[in-house]
Design a protein around this motif. Structure first.
Motif, short mmCIF file in Angstrom:
data_model
loop_
_atom_site.label_atom_id
_atom_site.label_comp_id
_atom_site.label_asym_id
_atom_site.label_seq_id
_atom_site.Cartn_x
_atom_site.Cartn_y
_atom_site.Cartn_z
N TYR A 237 46.14 98.44 79.46
CA TYR A 237 44.71 98.35 79.81
C TYR A 237 43.83 98.65 78.63
CZ TYR A 237 44.20 103.44 79.87
OH TYR A 237 44.14 104.75 79.50
N GLN A 238 44.38 99.30 77.60
CA GLN A 238 43.56 99.65 76.45
C GLN A 238 43.41 98.52 75.44
OE1 GLN A 238 45.80 103.62 76.04
NE2 GLN A 238 43.78 104.12 75.26
N HIS B 52 51.62 103.42 82.35
CA HIS B 52 50.67 104.09 81.46
C HIS B 52 49.32 104.15 82.19
CE1 HIS B 52 49.86 105.12 77.03
NE2 HIS B 52 48.68 105.29 77.63
N PHE B 53 49.23 104.98 83.17
CA PHE B 53 48.01 105.30 83.93
C PHE B 53 47.51 104.19 84.85
CE2 PHE B 53 46.61 107.67 79.79
CZ PHE B 53 47.49 108.70 80.02
N GLU C 159 52.64 110.57 79.96
CA GLU C 159 51.80 111.77 80.11
C GLU C 159 51.57 112.21 81.54
OE1 GLU C 159 48.30 111.59 77.70
OE2 GLU C 159 49.49 111.83 75.88
N TYR D 139 39.70 110.78 84.68
CA TYR D 139 39.66 109.36 85.00
C TYR D 139 41.02 108.72 85.29
CZ TYR D 139 39.85 110.34 80.05
OH TYR D 139 40.15 110.92 78.85
N ASN E 117 54.05 112.81 72.85
CA ASN E 117 52.75 112.42 72.31
C ASN E 117 52.12 113.69 71.76
OD1 ASN E 117 53.38 110.05 73.59
ND2 ASN E 117 51.75 110.15 75.11
N GLU F 243 53.56 108.99 70.47
CA GLU F 243 52.17 108.85 70.02
C GLU F 243 51.83 109.97 69.04
OE1 GLU F 243 49.12 108.57 73.09
OE2 GLU F 243 50.44 107.35 74.33
N TRP G 9 49.89 106.16 66.90
CA TRP G 9 48.91 105.71 67.88
C TRP G 9 47.63 105.46 67.12
CZ3 TRP G 9 49.57 104.16 72.72
CH2 TRP G 9 48.41 103.88 73.49
N SER H 111 39.54 103.58 73.72
CA SER H 111 39.89 104.98 73.99
C SER H 111 39.48 105.25 75.43
CB SER H 111 39.14 105.90 73.04
OG SER H 111 39.01 107.17 73.61
N SER I 236 38.68 107.82 76.92
CA SER I 236 37.54 108.72 77.09
C SER I 236 36.29 108.22 76.38
CB SER I 236 37.90 110.10 76.55
OG SER I 236 38.32 110.00 75.20
N LYS J 34 35.64 105.52 69.28
CA LYS J 34 36.73 106.36 68.77
C LYS J 34 37.92 105.44 68.49
CE LYS J 34 39.03 110.56 70.41
NZ LYS J 34 39.37 111.27 71.67
N TYR K 254 41.63 104.39 66.72
CA TYR K 254 42.92 104.96 66.32
C TYR K 254 43.75 104.00 65.47
CZ TYR K 254 42.66 108.86 69.69
OH TYR K 254 42.32 110.00 70.38
C1 BG6 Z 1 47.07 109.75 75.08
C2 BG6 Z 1 47.20 108.47 75.85
O1 BG6 Z 1 46.74 110.74 75.99
O2 BG6 Z 1 46.04 109.88 74.19
C3 BG6 Z 1 46.56 107.28 75.20
O3 BG6 Z 1 48.54 108.21 76.15
C4 BG6 Z 1 45.22 107.67 74.59
O4 BG6 Z 1 46.43 106.28 76.16
C5 BG6 Z 1 45.45 108.76 73.57
O5 BG6 Z 1 44.54 106.60 74.00
C6 BG6 Z 1 44.17 109.24 72.91
O6 BG6 Z 1 43.25 109.67 73.87
P1 BG6 Z 1 41.77 109.12 73.88
O7 BG6 Z 1 41.14 109.73 75.07
O8 BG6 Z 1 41.17 109.55 72.63
O9 BG6 Z 1 41.89 107.62 74.00
#
Ligand code: BG6
Length: 477
Positions: A22-23, A119-120, A165, A174, A293, A373, A420, A427, A429, A434, A436
């Protein structure tokens, strides 16, 4: 322990990078796919998942870049609602074809697929039908979904991750939906038990479908340090580790509830319902490996029981330094670490904590580990020459990989490492602000732009690390 000499990783080490469906995929309500719980509940102040990184459209280009990078493995997740739009029953052939083509192309380039089953992204329709993970009805549906994956991809996929996770699933706002009319803590422990059963059933199914394949969970782990040498703080850190990490790890690895956590749950009247056969099913589903992770460590201090309860509140915009640490009165409260740097989003940067954690986990469970990750979420700027000079990310990755290497010298059995993330993605959140990725995606939260893929400086740096089996980690530039 102290070691000298250049880092050198084993020749068969799985240098990898990761994403989740989904990301990065986009196409979230087309080509047969339906909505997932995380897509519905994610932070909508930022980009939505309709396009994400455009991977559903540009996956071939992305695999070409993986080849250029020299990846030995690619960790990605399959979207349950893309494969089974109603959560069960009718299979979406277009979804199967998408993943099948991706896996075939990866294999052609000798990039090992490492597939995360969950994955969520629970299908939203199952949430509405029976409350998702709060009901045992989800277990046969999850098993059916796993079986579809093993039937279609079992011959080509050697490494499977059951659930990403599980421990974080109950802490971030969320990722799950809860019933407002029921006590929250009790619901979380019930759901955790149901999810552990689903994870176990997936392992049992794979053992039958393909006994040569390997399977394990991926846990997001934050080691907790005591805020001071005060004995009460040291105990607080232990309690935080027990509740946030070892509850889950003991279930996966030992097939039992950690006694102190179980007693805590009983004391609060929040223990999960255990039916006959549950613990046997969990205990007999021993994983082949553990995925970790790792992003940060945390400091905790003791707080007395009369202090007001606080929930975790995240810094979403990466600007305000406004994280509120959670607490459990009578046990612990999170605090900032004065000895580590922080990311813009207030995550403690702690490479040595990585080595500490790996040693601790391996001492306890003696199971092979893959880092599923590790990476830095920050703001990346495109220069006038269309370049991204992400030195901060390189520094983060270099420091963590050096500590990983030291942990391996200590004797920890680590067989792979996934940055990651492979490309910039949504992201959960904080949207596209943000980032990566090793590969920049030309879009932001409000404008989809060209979706052009641009290799960041970290891409070329990681390429060198892979090509040298880690020797270039010793170079400071
Ligand atoms: C992990 C997840 O918790 O952290 C990823 O498995 C996530 O899906 C990553 O992208 C970083 O978190 P965030 O909230 O910064 O995207």
């Amino acid at each position: 322990m102290f070691y000298s000499g250049k880092p050198s990783f084993p020749k068969d080490f799985l240098w990898s990078a990761g994403t989740s469906a989904y990301q990065c995929e986009g196409a979230h309500l087309i080509h047969g796919k339906t909505l997932s719980v995380v897509e519905k509940n994610m932070n909508h102040k930022y980009a939505d998942p309709s396009v994400a990184s455009g991977h559903y459209e540009f996956w071939e280009k992305d695999v070409e870049l993986m080849k250029e990078l020299g990846l030995k493995a690619y960790r990605f997740s399959i979207s349950w609602p893309r494969v089974l739009p109603k959560g069960r029953g009718e299979v979406n052939q277009e979804g199967i074809d998408f993943y099948s083509n991706l896996i075939t192309k990866l294999k052609e380039y000798e990039i090992e697929p490492i597939v995360t089953i969950y994955h969520f992204d629970l299908p939203q329709c199952l949430q509405e039908e029976y409350g998702g993970w709060s009901s045992r009805k989800v277990i046969p549906d999850f098993e059916e979904y796993c079986q579809v994956l093993f039937d279609n991809f079992g011959q080509d996929v050697k490494y499977w991750i059951t659930i990403n996770e599980q421990s974080n699933m109950f802490q971030l706002p969320y990722l799950m939906e809860f019933n407002e009319n029921l006590p929250l803590e009790k619901q979380k422990f019930e759901m955790n038990h149901i999810m552990t059963l689903a994870h176990s059933k997936a392992i049992h199914r794979l053992r039958k479908a393909n006994p040569n394949a390997k399977i394990g969970p991926a846990l997001g782990i934050i080691p907790n340090y005591p805020a001071s040498p005060k004995p009460a703080d040291i105990l607080a850190a232990k309690h935080a580790d027990d509740l946030r990490t070892y509850l889950f790890m003991d279930l996966y690895m030992k097939g039992s509830y950690k006694q102190s956590v179980w007693n805590y749950m009983i004391h609060r009247g929040v223990e999960p319902t255990i039916e006959s056969g549950d613990m046997e099913c969990i205990k007999s589903a021993k994983p082949d490996f553990l995925g970790i992770n790792y992003y940060q460590s945390r400091v905790v201090k003791y707080i007395p029981s009369h202090i007001e309860e606080k929930e975790l509140k995240l810094n979403y915009d990466g600007e305000d330094d406004d994280t509120q640490f959670e607490n459990i009165p009578g046990l612990y409260e999170g605090a900032a670490n004065p000895y580590t740097d922080k990311t813009r989003w207030d995550w403690e940067i702690d490479a040595e904590g990585f080595r500490y954690l790996l040693n601790d986990i391996y001492d306890r469970y003696e199971i092979p580990i893959i880092i599923t990750e590790n990476g830095l979420g920050t703001v990346d700027e495109l220069t006038e020459n269309n370049e991204i000079h992400d030195e901060e990310r390189i520094q983060f990755l270099r420091d963590h990989l050096n500590q990983l290497h030291l942990a391996m010298k200590d004797g920890v059995d680590v067989w792979g490492y996934a940055v990651w993330s492979f490309m910039d993605l949504l992201s959960t959140s904080s949207g596209f602000r943000k980032r990566y990725g090793l590969v920049y995606i030309d879009r932001d939260d409000t404008d989809i732009k060209t979706l052009e893929r641009i290799n960041k400086k970290s891409f070329y740096w990681y390429q060198g690390v892979i090509a040298s089996d880690g020797e270039t980690l010793a170079d400071s530039e």
